[in-house]
Design a protein around this motif. Structure first.
Motif, PDB file in Angstrom:
ATOM      1  N   CYS A  91      39.703  39.018  28.845  1.00  0.00           N
ATOM      2  CA  CYS A  91      39.988  39.099  30.312  1.00  0.00           C
ATOM      3  C   CYS A  91      41.129  37.811  30.541  1.00  0.00           C
ATOM      4  O   CYS A  91      41.289  36.999  29.605  1.00  0.00           O
ATOM      5  CB  CYS A  91      39.053  38.744  31.205  1.00  0.00           C
ATOM      6  SG  CYS A  91      37.669  39.727  31.369  1.00  0.00           S
ATOM      7  N   ILE A  92      42.064  38.172  31.610  1.00  0.00           N
ATOM      8  CA  ILE A  92      42.640  37.040  31.859  1.00  0.00           C
ATOM      9  C   ILE A  92      42.185  36.198  32.922  1.00  0.00           C
ATOM     10  O   ILE A  92      41.724  36.718  34.283  1.00  0.00           O
ATOM     11  CB  ILE A  92      44.264  37.744  32.364  1.00  0.00           C
ATOM     12  CG1 ILE A  92      44.870  39.065  31.636  1.00  0.00           C
ATOM     13  CG2 ILE A  92      45.019  36.832  33.052  1.00  0.00           C
ATOM     14  CD1 ILE A  92      45.457  38.138  30.308  1.00  0.00           C
ATOM     15  N   CYS A  93      42.224  35.009  33.057  1.00  0.00           N
ATOM     16  CA  CYS A  93      41.348  34.090  33.915  1.00  0.00           C
ATOM     17  C   CYS A  93      42.387  33.736  35.039  1.00  0.00           C
ATOM     18  O   CYS A  93      43.548  33.675  34.871  1.00  0.00           O
ATOM     19  CB  CYS A  93      40.944  32.784  33.256  1.00  0.00           C
ATOM     20  SG  CYS A  93      41.882  31.365  32.678  1.00  0.00           S
ATOM     21  N   ARG A  94      41.624  33.433  36.009  1.00  0.00           N
ATOM     22  CA  ARG A  94      42.346  32.895  37.285  1.00  0.00           C
ATOM     23  C   ARG A  94      43.310  31.970  37.057  1.00  0.00           C
ATOM     24  O   ARG A  94      44.333  31.929  37.655  1.00  0.00           O
ATOM     25  CB  ARG A  94      41.347  32.777  38.200  1.00  0.00           C
ATOM     26  CG  ARG A  94      41.866  32.602  39.697  1.00  0.00           C
ATOM     27  CD  ARG A  94      40.793  32.507  40.659  1.00  0.00           C
ATOM     28  NE  ARG A  94      39.603  31.653  40.193  1.00  0.00           N
ATOM     29  CZ  ARG A  94      39.248  30.569  40.952  1.00  0.00           C
ATOM     30  NH1 ARG A  94      39.479  30.440  42.343  1.00  0.00           N
ATOM     31  NH2 ARG A  94      38.418  29.666  40.463  1.00  0.00           N
ATOM     32  N   ARG A  95      42.723  30.890  36.359  1.00  0.00           N
ATOM     33  CA  ARG A  95      43.471  29.621  36.159  1.00  0.00           C
ATOM     34  C   ARG A  95      44.967  30.002  35.450  1.00  0.00           C
ATOM     35  O   ARG A  95      45.928  29.367  35.587  1.00  0.00           O
ATOM     36  CB  ARG A  95      42.552  28.809  35.428  1.00  0.00           C
ATOM     37  CG  ARG A  95      43.414  27.225  35.132  1.00  0.00           C
ATOM     38  CD  ARG A  95      43.671  26.588  36.482  1.00  0.00           C
ATOM     39  NE  ARG A  95      44.488  25.390  36.336  1.00  0.00           N
ATOM     40  CZ  ARG A  95      45.692  25.229  36.694  1.00  0.00           C
ATOM     41  NH1 ARG A  95      46.276  26.062  37.778  1.00  0.00           N
ATOM     42  NH2 ARG A  95      46.504  24.130  36.363  1.00  0.00           N
ATOM     43  N   THR A  96      44.696  30.936  34.517  1.00  0.00           N
ATOM     44  CA  THR A  96      46.009  31.407  33.838  1.00  0.00           C
ATOM     45  C   THR A  96      47.090  31.851  34.708  1.00  0.00           C
ATOM     46  O   THR A  96      48.144  31.702  34.756  1.00  0.00           O
ATOM     47  CB  THR A  96      45.557  32.487  32.535  1.00  0.00           C
ATOM     48  OG1 THR A  96      44.682  31.956  31.653  1.00  0.00           O
ATOM     49  CG2 THR A  96      46.937  32.914  31.916  1.00  0.00           C
TER      50      THR A  96
END
Length: 95
Positions: free
Chosen positions: A42-47
């Protein structure tokens, strides 16, 4: 299985969404980017938040948060992603 999406790919995705008149925010963009890569990490929100900051601070993109639409937008629709930041296949595809 872990497969990374490059920062350049994520940035182009964000800029493209804003140019289409969408108002991505960190949470919605992370969810959409993660869905576009089923079976991968997954691509995280913080990224995504760091990517937005990179657009603003390093690429001087005219990106601002719209509190009414709860997402980011380009204040100058003529702004283009600088070619010197594209790499490999992405550079070739842009020509």
């Amino acid at each position: 299985m872990s497969c990374r999406m490059s920062r350049t790919q994520r940035l182009i995705h964000l800029v493209s969404a804003m140019k289409r008149g969408e108002f991505p925010n960190a949470a919605t963009a992370a969810a959409e980017l993660s869905r576009s890569r089923p079976g991968h990490a997954c691509i995280c929100r913080r990224t995504v938040q760091r990517d937005i900051e990179f657009l603003q601070l390093r690429l001087d993109a005219p990106v601002e948060y719209d509190p009414v639409r709860h997402g980011y937008r380009l204040t100058d629709s003529d702004w283009v992603y600088p070619l010197e930041h594209l790499q490999g296949d992405l550079l070739y595809a842009s020509l």
